[in-house]
Design a protein around this motif. Structure first.
Motif, PDB file in Angstrom:
ATOM      1  N   UNK A 243       0.829  -1.214   0.000  1.00 49.62           N
ATOM      2  CA  UNK A 243       0.000   0.000   0.000  1.00 49.62           C
ATOM      3  C   UNK A 243       0.856   1.254   0.000  1.00 49.62           C
ATOM      4  N   UNK A 244       2.044   1.169   0.613  1.00 48.63           N
ATOM      5  CA  UNK A 244       2.930   2.329   0.725  1.00 48.63           C
ATOM      6  C   UNK A 244       4.247   2.138  -0.020  1.00 48.63           C
ATOM      7  N   UNK A 245       4.336   1.097  -0.822  1.00 44.90           N
ATOM      8  CA  UNK A 245       5.607   0.776  -1.500  1.00 44.90           C
ATOM      9  C   UNK A 245       6.757   0.755  -0.493  1.00 44.90           C
ATOM     10  N   UNK A 246       6.504   0.168   0.659  1.00 42.63           N
ATOM     11  CA  UNK A 246       7.450   0.263   1.772  1.00 42.63           C
ATOM     12  C   UNK A 246       8.328  -0.961   1.945  1.00 42.63           C
ATOM     13  N   UNK A 247       7.912  -2.107   1.419  1.00 46.45           N
ATOM     14  CA  UNK A 247       8.600  -3.365   1.702  1.00 46.45           C
ATOM     15  C   UNK A 247       9.071  -4.002   0.399  1.00 46.45           C
ATOM     16  N   UNK A 248      10.325  -4.427   0.374  1.00 45.46           N
ATOM     17  CA  UNK A 248      10.860  -5.156  -0.767  1.00 45.46           C
ATOM     18  C   UNK A 248      10.727  -6.654  -0.545  1.00 45.46           C
TER      19      UNK A 248
ATOM     20  N   UNK B  90       3.503   8.233   1.600  1.00 46.80           N
ATOM     21  CA  UNK B  90       3.398   8.692   2.976  1.00 46.80           C
ATOM     22  C   UNK B  90       2.121   8.143   3.623  1.00 46.80           C
ATOM     23  N   UNK B  91       2.220   7.453   4.759  1.00 46.10           N
ATOM     24  CA  UNK B  91       1.014   6.898   5.388  1.00 46.10           C
ATOM     25  C   UNK B  91      -0.015   7.947   5.806  1.00 46.10           C
TER      26      UNK B  91
ATOM     27  N   UNK C  19       7.052   9.888   1.002  1.00 45.97           N
ATOM     28  CA  UNK C  19       7.483   9.537   2.360  1.00 45.97           C
ATOM     29  C   UNK C  19       8.884  10.045   2.660  1.00 45.97           C
ATOM     30  N   UNK C  20       9.599  10.534   1.646  1.00 46.91           N
ATOM     31  CA  UNK C  20      10.944  11.063   1.865  1.00 46.91           C
ATOM     32  C   UNK C  20      12.009  10.074   1.447  1.00 46.91           C
ATOM     33  N   UNK C  21      13.185  10.603   1.119  1.00 47.03           N
ATOM     34  CA  UNK C  21      14.264   9.722   0.683  1.00 47.03           C
ATOM     35  C   UNK C  21      15.555  10.019   1.407  1.00 47.03           C
ATOM     36  N   UNK C  22      16.518   9.123   1.268  1.00 50.28           N
ATOM     37  CA  UNK C  22      16.390   7.923   0.462  1.00 50.28           C
ATOM     38  C   UNK C  22      15.849   6.749   1.279  1.00 50.28           C
TER      39      UNK C  22
END
Length: 466
Positions: free
Chosen positions: A43-48, A150-151, A158-161
């Protein structure tokens, strides 16, 4: 779900207490966070990668040890995630970039090994900007996993990197995460996502097993629910490492029971609020008023040096050297962000004298900053000048007209620590951050400042509806 309040957003001490008084087990916690990573990570493209088999094995070991009376400390049995530039044995480490998405290392990075030694449980490899932004990206969509969302508002960055760690901690996918910073990559997602982020002094934490971007500027650090959690995680990571010659054996323990000997003395740089979004400026002033209750704040000016130019030159030259092979073998064409496919060519043409002169100036900057902090415990400032921008606009468009002070460039050029904590909400209900920057190897003072602020406010208890 284990039975205690606000569980996805619980702090490390709260989770540790639940483990030790029998309200939950490490396996229960781990299965819960693994499921959240599976369900909400996309949902947040947060986990690989979700490291389920490894996590359950580590959780079961943690439970057995606690039952046998072998308590490894505050992180024992606590799940966490790492930015996907830290090597994990047998699991892909993608560096956020398509050419490396199937890359596998045989051994864990030193930081991952140290967290295992502390009893922590690795549940996920977290998304990041491709090659940690070393190719000069100018957009949120600069990773093969997609833009970090960003949740608080998935239409915003959500900011990088360290985009995945920022999103994952803010959304309650993991209680804490490990990010990296060369220039802004921990404090930026921390501020945008409303969590705490600690950038330690250069050389405080071993980088062995981490992708290199800039050998003389890269730093690893914790991203957590609170500044106190950051201190607990940092304590597990410090110490010399024979595999990283830059890592120093400097004594550091946390927490400590002794109180600060006096009121803090803080510097506020001239022009701190000149070019900020209005809500960012308002939240900073309110936070400043709180801090003034336990610290004296006076206006100051940094020594006059070309901080941004020095830091930018060093990063560009070292990153071009690190990633030159991508040009030679043509893999550079596989980068997701269009500008990441060509900007390296100009960096490769930088004259050696520019790099040498930047390093010579850097020595002078480090000395000047150390002398500056002889008079102050920290610099206080907004972490960033705006809230998170839209994912469908280049950075230079939505940030036009706004700017922070030179403390970002100065502190990263000199390798000194900083901590960012949430201090309110601005445009579109998005988080803003308060930052303390201090003298080299003085993380304890920064944590004392951040803890004192968080004891008097409740911004760190707020979380998005996910």
């Amino acid at each position: 779900m284990p039975d205690f309040p606000d569980h996805p957003f619980a702090t490390v001490p709260e989770l540790g207490a639940a483990l030790r008084d029998g309200r939950t087990t490490s396996r229960e916690l781990t299965e819960y966070y693994l499921d959240r990573c599976d369900e909400l990570g996309p949902k947040y493209n947060a986990v690989v990668t979700v490291t389920r088999d490894r996590a359950l094995e580590e959780a079961d070991r943690a439970d057995r040890e606690l039952t046998d009376g072998n308590d490894r400390g505050p992180l024992h049995g606590i799940p966490y995630g790492v930015k996907d530039l830290l090597a994990t044995a047998g699991t892909p480490t993608s560096w956020g970039a398509a050419p490396f998405k199937d890359q596998v290392f045989e051994k864990d990075a030193t930081a991952v090994r140290k967290l295992a030694d502390a009893g922590a449980v690795l549940v996920a490899k977290l998304s990041m900007v491709e090659l940690a932004g070393g190719l000069g990206y100018d957009q949120a969509n600069a990773s093969f996993t997609g833009p970090g969302l960003n949740p608080w508002d998935p239409s915003r960055w959500s900011g990088g990197s360290s985009s995945g760690p920022g999103s994952a901690v803010a959304a309650g996918l993991v209680p804490f995460a490990i990010g990296t910073e060369t220039w802004g990559s921990i404090v930026t997602p921390a501020a945008y996502c409303g969590i705490a982020g600690l950038r330690p002094t250069y050389g405080r934490i071993s980088r062995h097993g981490a992708m290199a971007l800039s050998w003389t500027m890269d730093k690893l650090g914790p991203m957590c629910r609170t500044a106190h959690d950051c201190g607990l995680v940092l304590a597990a990571l410090v110490g010399a490492d024979p595999d990283d010659e830059s890592c120093l054996d400097a004594d550091w323990t946390y927490p400590v029971d002794d109180a600060p000997p006096r009121r803090f003395r803080l510097a506020e740089l001239k022009g701190t609020t000149d070019r900020l979004q209005q809500e960012v400026a308002d939240n900073y002033q309110a936070a400043r008023d709180v801090v003034a209750g336990f610290a004296d704040i006076e206006e100051a000016e940094l020594p006059d040096w070309p901080y941004e130019e020095v830091a930018g030159t060093i990063i560009s030259c070292e990153a071009a050297t690190v990633f030159e092979e991508l040009v030679r073998d043509g893999s550079i064409r596989e980068m997701t962000a269009e500008e990441d496919r060509w900007r390296i060519y100009s960096d490769l043409m930088t004259p050696a004298r520019d790099y040498i002169n930047a390093q010579r100036l850097r020595r002078k900057i480090q000395r000047a900053m150390d002398e500056f902090f002889a008079d102050y415990d920290a610099v206080i400032s907004p972490t960033l000048s705006t809230v998170a921008g839209p994912i469908d606009q280049p950075f230079h468009e939505w940030s036009r007209g706004f700017a922070s002070t030179s403390i970002g460039g100065a502190s990263n050029a000199s390798g000194i620590p900083a901590v960012s904590v949430p201090n309110g909400f601005g445009e579109k209900g998005l988080p803003t951050g308060l930052q303390f920057v201090g003298r080299a190897f003085n993380e304890l003072t920064l944590l004392r400042l951040a803890n004192a602020y968080q004891e008097r406010t409740d911004w760190h208890t707020r979380h998005p509806e996910v």
